[in-house]
Design a protein around this motif. Structure first.
Motif, PDB file in Angstrom:
ATOM      1  N   GLY A  54       1.132  -1.248  -0.032  1.00  0.00           N
ATOM      2  CA  GLY A  54      -0.142   0.208  -0.168  1.00  0.00           C
ATOM      3  C   GLY A  54       0.766   1.367  -0.379  1.00  0.00           C
ATOM      4  N   VAL A  55       1.779   1.151   0.977  1.00  0.00           N
ATOM      5  CA  VAL A  55       3.091   2.296   1.095  1.00  0.00           C
ATOM      6  C   VAL A  55       3.209   2.500  -0.484  1.00  0.00           C
ATOM      7  CG1 VAL A  55       4.982   3.120   2.141  1.00  0.00           C
ATOM      8  CG2 VAL A  55       3.208   2.037   3.393  1.00  0.00           C
ATOM      9  N   LEU A  56       3.800   1.294  -1.208  1.00  0.00           N
ATOM     10  CA  LEU A  56       4.753   1.744  -2.220  1.00  0.00           C
ATOM     11  C   LEU A  56       3.806   2.769  -3.315  1.00  0.00           C
ATOM     12  CD1 LEU A  56       6.988  -1.292  -2.283  1.00  0.00           C
ATOM     13  CD2 LEU A  56       7.560   0.905  -2.066  1.00  0.00           C
ATOM     14  N   MET A  57       2.458   1.635  -3.391  1.00  0.00           N
ATOM     15  CA  MET A  57       1.567   1.626  -4.210  1.00  0.00           C
ATOM     16  C   MET A  57       0.962   3.682  -4.477  1.00  0.00           C
ATOM     17  SD  MET A  57      -1.049  -1.809  -3.786  1.00  0.00           S
ATOM     18  CE  MET A  57      -2.822  -0.528  -4.741  1.00  0.00           C
ATOM     19  N   ALA A  58       0.925   3.539  -3.229  1.00  0.00           N
ATOM     20  CA  ALA A  58       0.641   5.573  -2.778  1.00  0.00           C
ATOM     21  C   ALA A  58       1.959   6.200  -3.395  1.00  0.00           C
ATOM     22  CB  ALA A  58       0.601   6.153  -1.569  1.00  0.00           C
ATOM     23  N   VAL A  59       3.122   5.787  -3.158  1.00  0.00           N
ATOM     24  CA  VAL A  59       4.457   7.018  -3.599  1.00  0.00           C
ATOM     25  C   VAL A  59       4.518   6.432  -5.061  1.00  0.00           C
ATOM     26  CG1 VAL A  59       6.992   6.779  -3.032  1.00  0.00           C
ATOM     27  CG2 VAL A  59       5.470   6.573  -1.012  1.00  0.00           C
ATOM     28  N   HIS A  60       4.452   5.338  -5.794  1.00  0.00           N
ATOM     29  CA  HIS A  60       4.874   4.883  -6.588  1.00  0.00           C
ATOM     30  C   HIS A  60       3.457   5.113  -7.771  1.00  0.00           C
ATOM     31  CE1 HIS A  60       9.267   4.496  -6.221  1.00  0.00           C
ATOM     32  NE2 HIS A  60       8.436   3.857  -4.722  1.00  0.00           N
ATOM     33  N   GLY A  61       2.421   5.700  -7.219  1.00  0.00           N
ATOM     34  CA  GLY A  61       1.096   4.970  -8.105  1.00  0.00           C
ATOM     35  C   GLY A  61       1.466   4.451  -8.892  1.00  0.00           C
ATOM     36  N   CYS A  62       1.789   2.686  -8.510  1.00  0.00           N
ATOM     37  CA  CYS A  62       1.510   1.579  -9.213  1.00  0.00           C
ATOM     38  C   CYS A  62       0.590   0.870  -9.061  1.00  0.00           C
ATOM     39  CB  CYS A  62       2.939   1.162  -9.025  1.00  0.00           C
ATOM     40  SG  CYS A  62       3.196   0.734  -7.493  1.00  0.00           S
ATOM     41  N   THR A  63       0.693  -0.170  -9.532  1.00  0.00           N
ATOM     42  CA  THR A  63      -0.686  -1.282  -9.025  1.00  0.00           C
ATOM     43  C   THR A  63      -0.071  -2.438  -8.083  1.00  0.00           C
ATOM     44  OG1 THR A  63       0.779  -3.238 -10.180  1.00  0.00           O
ATOM     45  CG2 THR A  63      -1.701  -1.242 -11.785  1.00  0.00           C
ATOM     46  N   GLU A  65       0.444  -5.370  -8.218  1.00  0.00           N
ATOM     47  CA  GLU A  65       1.228  -6.430  -8.521  1.00  0.00           C
ATOM     48  C   GLU A  65       2.839  -5.741  -8.881  1.00  0.00           C
ATOM     49  OE1 GLU A  65      -1.838  -5.448 -10.040  1.00  0.00           O
ATOM     50  OE2 GLU A  65      -2.927  -7.903  -9.555  1.00  0.00           O
ATOM     51  N   ALA A  66       2.962  -4.443  -9.382  1.00  0.00           N
ATOM     52  CA  ALA A  66       4.271  -4.054  -9.060  1.00  0.00           C
ATOM     53  C   ALA A  66       4.605  -3.143  -7.697  1.00  0.00           C
ATOM     54  CB  ALA A  66       3.648  -2.353  -9.849  1.00  0.00           C
ATOM     55  N   ALA A  67       3.814  -2.702  -6.919  1.00  0.00           N
ATOM     56  CA  ALA A  67       4.225  -2.614  -5.990  1.00  0.00           C
ATOM     57  C   ALA A  67       4.974  -4.292  -4.840  1.00  0.00           C
ATOM     58  CB  ALA A  67       2.989  -2.282  -4.846  1.00  0.00           C
ATOM     59  N   PHE A  68       4.336  -5.403  -5.513  1.00  0.00           N
ATOM     60  CA  PHE A  68       4.824  -6.818  -4.742  1.00  0.00           C
ATOM     61  C   PHE A  68       6.231  -7.084  -5.361  1.00  0.00           C
ATOM     62  CE2 PHE A  68       5.482 -11.324  -4.757  1.00  0.00           C
ATOM     63  CZ  PHE A  68       6.054 -11.011  -3.406  1.00  0.00           C
ATOM     64  N   GLN A  69       6.062  -6.389  -6.368  1.00  0.00           N
ATOM     65  CA  GLN A  69       7.541  -7.234  -7.234  1.00  0.00           C
ATOM     66  C   GLN A  69       8.567  -5.680  -7.305  1.00  0.00           C
ATOM     67  OE1 GLN A  69       7.549  -9.323 -10.388  1.00  0.00           O
ATOM     68  NE2 GLN A  69       9.736  -9.116  -9.387  1.00  0.00           N
ATOM     69  N   ILE A  70       8.485  -4.358  -6.632  1.00  0.00           N
ATOM     70  CA  ILE A  70       9.280  -3.775  -6.245  1.00  0.00           C
ATOM     71  C   ILE A  70       9.722  -4.543  -4.938  1.00  0.00           C
ATOM     72  CG2 ILE A  70       9.400  -1.541  -4.884  1.00  0.00           C
ATOM     73  CD1 ILE A  70       8.087   0.022  -6.315  1.00  0.00           C
ATOM     74  N   LEU A  71       8.634  -5.020  -4.009  1.00  0.00           N
ATOM     75  CA  LEU A  71       9.374  -5.295  -2.798  1.00  0.00           C
ATOM     76  C   LEU A  71      10.086  -7.192  -2.897  1.00  0.00           C
ATOM     77  CD1 LEU A  71       5.663  -5.928  -0.389  1.00  0.00           C
ATOM     78  CD2 LEU A  71       8.135  -4.562  -0.133  1.00  0.00           C
ATOM     79  N   ALA A  72       9.883  -7.538  -3.919  1.00  0.00           N
ATOM     80  CA  ALA A  72      10.261  -9.149  -4.642  1.00  0.00           C
ATOM     81  C   ALA A  72      12.096  -8.505  -5.060  1.00  0.00           C
ATOM     82  CB  ALA A  72       9.303  -9.323  -5.823  1.00  0.00           C
ATOM     83  N   ASP A  73      11.635  -7.390  -5.664  1.00  0.00           N
ATOM     84  CA  ASP A  73      13.585  -7.249  -6.602  1.00  0.00           C
ATOM     85  C   ASP A  73      14.498  -7.721  -4.753  1.00  0.00           C
ATOM     86  OD1 ASP A  73      12.130  -7.741  -9.114  1.00  0.00           O
ATOM     87  OD2 ASP A  73      11.910  -5.445  -9.380  1.00  0.00           O
ATOM     88  N   GLN A  74      13.813  -5.988  -4.036  1.00  0.00           N
ATOM     89  CA  GLN A  74      14.482  -5.683  -3.076  1.00  0.00           C
ATOM     90  C   GLN A  74      15.391  -6.859  -2.518  1.00  0.00           C
ATOM     91  OE1 GLN A  74      16.265  -2.898  -3.010  1.00  0.00           O
ATOM     92  NE2 GLN A  74      16.890  -3.256  -1.131  1.00  0.00           N
TER      93      GLN A  74
END
Length: 108
Positions: A54-63, A65-74
């Motif tokens: 939710g935080v990543l979606m708010a900051v990056h304006g992403c879906t 799925e994309a927010a989870f991918q950011i977590l997975a990449d990190q």
């Protein structure tokens, strides 16, 4: 994936439950306790992961799925479990710790 109860019933049948105190019953009980513990942990971690998404979606304006991918990449970048990455992000948002710039690369 079968639950422990389904596994037990499938193994012994509805009328063939092992006697209380038997080694089979004890082993199955230990397995069920472990499964319950793992499910409780998964539920607790899921909440943190969803909050971080939710935080990543708010900051990056992403879906989501994309927010989870950011977590997975990190997670892969730092060789850290996704749940720990999510917890680190939430800690930094709450002000209990701040990740360094190298730990959280900018998203393209």
């Amino acid at each position: 994936m079968q639950s422990g109860i389904t596994r037990v019933m499938g193994q012994f049948g509805a009328g063939a439950v092992p006697a209380v105190g038997s080694s089979t019953c004890s082993t199955e009980l230990d397995d069920l306790r472990a499964e319950v513990r793992q499910l409780r942990e998964a539920l607790a971690y899921r909440a943190v992961i969803e909050q971080a998404k939710g935080v990543l979606m708010a900051v990056h304006g992403c879906t989501a799925e994309a927010a989870f991918q950011i977590l997975a990449d990190q997670s892969q970048h730092t060789n850290t479990k996704v749940r720990e990455v999510a917890q680190q992000l939430m800690d930094s948002v709450r002000g209990t710790s701040a990740p360094t710039a190298s730990r959280w690369p900018r998203r393209r």
